[in-house]
Design a protein around this motif. Sequence first.
Motif, mmCIF file in Angstrom:
data_model
loop_
_atom_site.group_PDB
_atom_site.id
_atom_site.type_symbol
_atom_site.label_atom_id
_atom_site.label_comp_id
_atom_site.label_asym_id
_atom_site.label_seq_id
_atom_site.Cartn_x
_atom_site.Cartn_y
_atom_site.Cartn_z
ATOM 1 N N LEU A 118 5.654 24.375 -21.415
ATOM 2 C CA LEU A 118 4.380 24.745 -20.444
ATOM 3 C C LEU A 118 3.213 25.022 -21.342
ATOM 4 O O LEU A 118 2.363 24.424 -21.111
ATOM 5 C CB LEU A 118 4.648 25.509 -19.277
ATOM 6 N N TYR A 119 3.491 26.039 -22.122
ATOM 7 C CA TYR A 119 2.164 26.504 -23.105
ATOM 8 C C TYR A 119 1.677 25.259 -23.735
ATOM 9 O O TYR A 119 0.550 25.343 -23.994
ATOM 10 C CB TYR A 119 2.734 27.649 -23.766
ATOM 11 N N ARG A 120 2.586 24.642 -24.398
ATOM 12 C CA ARG A 120 2.205 23.624 -25.446
ATOM 13 C C ARG A 120 1.820 22.357 -24.619
ATOM 14 O O ARG A 120 1.416 21.337 -25.142
ATOM 15 C CB ARG A 120 3.357 23.245 -26.279
ATOM 16 N N GLY A 121 2.236 22.330 -23.403
ATOM 17 C CA GLY A 121 1.768 20.758 -22.309
ATOM 18 C C GLY A 121 2.575 19.667 -22.816
ATOM 19 O O GLY A 121 2.078 18.684 -22.566
ATOM 20 N N ASN A 122 3.976 20.022 -23.185
ATOM 21 C CA ASN A 122 4.856 18.964 -23.469
ATOM 22 C C ASN A 122 6.025 18.891 -22.891
ATOM 23 O O ASN A 122 7.235 18.871 -23.598
ATOM 24 C CB ASN A 122 4.930 18.817 -25.093
ATOM 25 N N SER A 123 6.136 19.491 -21.709
ATOM 26 C CA SER A 123 7.662 19.713 -20.992
ATOM 27 C C SER A 123 8.369 18.285 -20.875
ATOM 28 O O SER A 123 9.536 18.141 -21.118
ATOM 29 C CB SER A 123 6.985 20.153 -19.426
ATOM 30 N N SER A 124 7.607 17.238 -20.629
ATOM 31 C CA SER A 124 8.283 15.945 -20.339
ATOM 32 C C SER A 124 8.674 15.418 -21.679
ATOM 33 O O SER A 124 10.077 15.119 -21.932
ATOM 34 C CB SER A 124 7.370 14.759 -19.889
ATOM 35 N N HIS A 150 4.509 15.003 -12.383
ATOM 36 C CA HIS A 150 4.397 14.423 -13.728
ATOM 37 C C HIS A 150 3.618 15.214 -14.973
ATOM 38 O O HIS A 150 3.986 15.235 -16.011
ATOM 39 C CB HIS A 150 4.070 13.168 -13.551
ATOM 40 N N ASP A 151 2.522 16.001 -14.449
ATOM 41 C CA ASP A 151 1.550 16.447 -15.256
ATOM 42 C C ASP A 151 1.924 18.175 -15.342
ATOM 43 O O ASP A 151 1.645 18.766 -14.225
ATOM 44 C CB ASP A 151 0.074 16.331 -14.823
ATOM 45 N N PRO A 152 2.573 18.567 -16.324
ATOM 46 C CA PRO A 152 2.683 20.036 -16.191
ATOM 47 C C PRO A 152 1.560 21.075 -16.030
ATOM 48 O O PRO A 152 1.707 22.042 -15.696
ATOM 49 C CB PRO A 152 3.349 20.446 -17.587
ATOM 50 N N LYS A 153 0.462 20.496 -16.348
ATOM 51 C CA LYS A 153 -0.775 21.027 -16.349
ATOM 52 C C LYS A 153 -0.996 21.510 -14.619
ATOM 53 O O LYS A 153 -1.850 22.453 -14.356
ATOM 54 C CB LYS A 153 -2.111 20.368 -16.609
ATOM 55 N N GLU A 154 -0.388 20.835 -13.865
ATOM 56 C CA GLU A 154 -0.554 21.146 -12.387
ATOM 57 C C GLU A 154 0.177 22.786 -12.195
ATOM 58 O O GLU A 154 -0.229 23.252 -11.196
ATOM 59 C CB GLU A 154 0.415 20.080 -11.407
ATOM 60 N N LEU A 155 0.920 22.985 -13.020
ATOM 61 C CA LEU A 155 1.870 24.337 -12.938
ATOM 62 C C LEU A 155 0.926 25.624 -13.465
ATOM 63 O O LEU A 155 1.162 26.663 -13.273
ATOM 64 C CB LEU A 155 3.135 24.381 -13.580
ATOM 65 N N ILE A 156 -0.048 25.226 -14.114
ATOM 66 C CA ILE A 156 -0.795 26.132 -15.121
ATOM 67 C C ILE A 156 -2.361 25.959 -14.984
ATOM 68 O O ILE A 156 -2.792 24.963 -14.418
ATOM 69 C CB ILE A 156 -0.326 26.065 -16.617
ATOM 70 N N GLN A 157 -2.797 27.227 -15.290
ATOM 71 C CA GLN A 157 -4.447 27.269 -15.597
ATOM 72 C C GLN A 157 -4.751 27.873 -16.863
ATOM 73 O O GLN A 157 -3.964 28.957 -17.120
ATOM 74 C CB GLN A 157 -5.054 28.070 -14.424
#
Length: 412
Positions: free
Chosen positions: A230-236, A293-300
């Motif tokens: 999540l931190y790196r933005g590469n969950s998928s 699909h986009d992990p950025k939806e989980l974080i700010q």
Amino acid sequence: MLSFFALYFFAAVGPVLAQYSIKGRIIDAESFKPLSFATVFVSNSSFGEITDEEGLFEIQIPEGEHNLVISFMGYEPFSYSLSTRSLRDFYEFRLLQQPIDLEEREVMGRRDATWHKNLQIFERYFLGNSSNGVKSKIQNTEVLILDAESNNSKLKVTAREILEIKNPNLGFQIKYVLLGFEYDFSSQQVTYSGYPYFVEADIPKRRLKKVTDLREKAYLGSIMHFVRSLYRGNSSEEGFEVHSTEKALNPNWTAPKSDSSQLSSGIEKVIGQTPILPGYIPQWINLPKQPIHDPKELIQTTSDGKIFMTYAAPVYVVYQHEAEDPEFHPYSLRNISPLVRDLGLSGNEELHDRGKFSQVSLLYMRAKAVQLFVNGSYFHPYDIFVEGYMAWEKIGDLLPFEYEPLPKKQRP
């Protein structure tokens, strides 16, 4: 029927190599005499040492925010938050002696059949039931205080000294400062918290490859792995599939009988850290909806670059690259509903053709925002609640937060 565990950490580690030094002395808070052979360490790491005869220590630590922990027999455990951005040249820590509790001493002195039964319960829910957890061994069980008498509906466990845990599968000796453990017999609710410190064991060359492989297996799909992704933005890319949820009334639920016989018979089952008894059907369940699909939806991300998990609703997390351990099948979240059972089936036919299922966990927030760090830690540890496979893997599958999988060309 929910429970949680907490490892007190928030070490935002950058490079694995230590870059800073913390120096200090440990003394008795009343006599001011130095305490030699006290254990000083950064929580959930392998950075630590023992004080010398003058109570002095020096530890090389990575850049970031850390939780320094001090443990010494007969004294209260002590923790101190520090940052490499504002380190002092020298620290002096004063420890308070632990008061003698006569009732605790009386409980501690008993080693009857009930004590050993309670020890089995504690080891099951503390070390875990995975192959790594089963192989792990508490080497100084005599320091445990197992109390199921003060409140006969709960087993409470504390320790007079630091726990020494041998984990042969992962090649660590874990020194664990147990702050508390509680098991509720009626609801099967489990909570525990503490400070782990990892010491590398002497691993024979013939076992290096196996230990390396087992460490990687314990890491892949873990909560640490997911938070890092999540931190790196590469969950998928790392193999995680995330699904939103909606709370729904379970169509199979019926009100329990007044005598509660539906809940009181048989051997308990545990879904991660959410205990379920045979025949028990939950009234409300979290049903998966569409994939996120986009992990950025989980974080700010804040203006100064800090990253927070802020997604309020529960999410199912499927790790596609590894199958659930066969020992976990009776406890799997897939047993809750056909919709959960079918998570991760599409696009992973090769795994499922072999009769295996990818790992499924359920995560949800207990706060509006939880800060995530690059090494896979998060703060506050109580504020992300985990069920399913990630929760099933307990102390026996724990790794220090400076761990990184070795590239294939560097493996033994």
